[in-house]
Enzyme design. Structure first.
Site, short mmCIF file in Angstrom:
data_model
loop_
_atom_site.label_atom_id
_atom_site.label_comp_id
_atom_site.label_asym_id
_atom_site.label_seq_id
_atom_site.Cartn_x
_atom_site.Cartn_y
_atom_site.Cartn_z
CB THR A 134 25.44 -11.56 -1.66
OG1 THR A 134 25.07 -12.43 -0.60
CG2 THR A 134 24.20 -11.28 -2.50
CD GLU B 292 28.85 -16.97 1.32
OE1 GLU B 292 29.06 -18.20 1.28
OE2 GLU B 292 27.97 -16.39 0.64
CE LYS C 277 26.08 -19.42 -3.64
NZ LYS C 277 25.93 -18.77 -2.33
NE ARG D 291 22.29 -12.43 0.55
CZ ARG D 291 21.95 -13.67 0.87
NH1 ARG D 291 20.99 -13.88 1.73
NH2 ARG D 291 22.58 -14.68 0.35
C1 3PG Z 1 23.19 -17.60 -0.06
O1 3PG Z 1 24.08 -17.24 -0.78
O2 3PG Z 1 22.27 -16.86 0.31
C2 3PG Z 1 23.23 -18.98 0.44
O3 3PG Z 1 23.02 -19.83 -0.57
C3 3PG Z 1 22.35 -19.23 1.62
O4 3PG Z 1 21.21 -19.92 1.32
P1 3PG Z 1 20.28 -20.39 2.54
O5 3PG Z 1 19.79 -19.16 3.21
O6 3PG Z 1 19.20 -21.20 1.91
O7 3PG Z 1 21.15 -21.22 3.43
#
Ligand code: 3PG
Length: 267
Positions: A74, A47, A134, A51
Site C-alpha cells: 500500500t 507484505e 502487481k 494501512r
Molecule cells: C492489497 O493490496 O490490499 C491486496 O491486493 C489484498 O487484497 P485482498 O484483501 O483481496 O487479498
C-alpha cells in the site's frame, strides 16, 4: 536501482514462494510470532500494508525474523518509500503506479512491484522497464481469464495478482504462464491474527483438526506448508503447530508444487 534491476529483484522474490501474505496488522506485538509462523510454513516473502498506525513498527519487528523478506505494501506516495526503507522493508508494493512513487523507489533503491490493472498501464510500466508487476485488483478486473488474455499480446510481463485471491482460486492463477505468485490477505486475515482471536482459535483447535481431516471447513490462518515439513499424524501436526490439511493446490508449473495448505494456530 532502475526499473530493470527492480524487476530482477522482485522476480526473484516472487519465485521464493507461491503466495505472498498481504498483512494488515494493528498490534506490533504480534508481528514477530506471525512472521515466524508464516516463514516456518514456507511463506518467506511478507507484505505489510501501510494501512495501520503501527505498520512501520510491524515491518521493523518482522524484519528481525530470520529467513524472511519483509516488504511494505500500500505504498501510495513518495514519503511512504522513505518510511518503508527506514523501517527495514526490502521491497515495496503499490496498488497503482504514479511517477513520484516510481522515481522515489529508483532514487532510494527500493525494488518496487508496481500495480497495474489495464493493458495500457501494463504497457506503460513495461516500456519503463518493469517486467514484473502487481495485477490489481485482480478479481474485480477480470480475474484469471483477464490475466490469461493479457498474456497473449504481452507475454513478457510477469505478474503477482492480488485483490480477491483466495485459496480456492489461487491455483487457477498459479497455473498461468505469466503469474509468478499470488498475493492475498486471506492467508492471515486481520480479524484472526489479533490476539483475542488466536486464543479463541486455540480453543477450537481440535475441532479444526477434525474438520480439516474431513476436508470440509476452513477458517483461520492459512499457510503454505513447506513440503520439507513432513507431517502425517495428529501428534506431528500438533508438534509443528500446524493444523493440516485443508486443500491441495498442487503442481503449479511456474513456482513448484504447493503441497498443502494448512491452518496454523497457537504460535
Ligand atoms: C492489497 O493490496 O490490499 C491486496 O491486493 C489484498 O487484497 P485482498 O484483501 O483481496 O487479498
Amino acid at each position: 536501482m532502475n526499473p530493470y534491476e527492480a524487476s530482477k529483484k522482485t522476480e526473484s522474490l516472487c519465485r521464493l514462494a507461491p503466495v505472498i501474505p498481504v498483512l494488515v496488522v494493528d498490534d506490533a506485538n504480534i508481528a514477530q510470532p506471525l512472521a515466524e509462523a508464516l516463514i516456518k510454513g514456507g511463506l518467506t516473502v511478507l507484505e505489510v500494508t501501510l494501512r495501520t498506525p503501527s505498520a512501520l513498527q510491524v515491518i521493523s519487528e518482522m524484519a528481525k525474523v530470520q529467513g524472511g523478506v519483509v516488504g511494505a505494501g500500500t505504498i501510495t506516495k513518495a514519503s511512504d518509500v522513505t518510511d518503508a526503507i527506514n523501517a527495514g522493508a526490502q521491497f515495496g508494493v503499490s496498488p497503482g503506479s504514479t511517477d513520484d512513487i516510481l522515481e522515489a523507489c529508483e532514487q532510494k533503491k527500493l525494488p518496487i512491484l508496481p500495480g497495474a490493472a489495464t493493458s495500457s498501464e501494463i504497457m506503460k510500466l513495461f516500456n519503463l522497464g518493469f517486467s514484473v508487476q502487481k495485477f490489481f485488483p485482480a478479481e474485480a478486473v477480470g480475474g484469471q481469464s483477464a490475466l490469461k488474455a493479457i498474456g497473449g499480446p504481452l507475454p513478457h510481463v510477469k505478474f503477482c495478482p492480488t485483490g480477491g485471491i483466495t485459496y480456492q482460486n489461487a491455483k487457477s492463477y498459479l497455473q498461468l504462464q505469466n503469474t509468478l505468485c499470488v498475493g492475498g490477505s486471506w492467508v492471515a486475515p486481520k480479524n484472526l491474527i489479533e490476539n483475542k482471536n488466536i486464543k479463541e482459535l486455540n480453543i477450537k483447535k481440535r475441532n479444526h483438526i477434525d474438520s480439516a481431516l474431513g476436508l470440509t471447513t476452513h477458517q483461520g490462518i492459512v499457510i503454505y506448508c513447506n513440503p520439507l515439513i513432513k507431517v502425517n499424524t495428529l501428534e506431528e501436526i500438533e508438534k509443528e503447530n500446524l493444523v493440516l490439511i485443508l486443500d491441495s493446490l498442487t503442481d503449479s508449473q511456474n513456482v513448484g508444487s504447493i503441497m498443502r495448505t494448512a491452518f496454523l494456530f497457537g504460535v
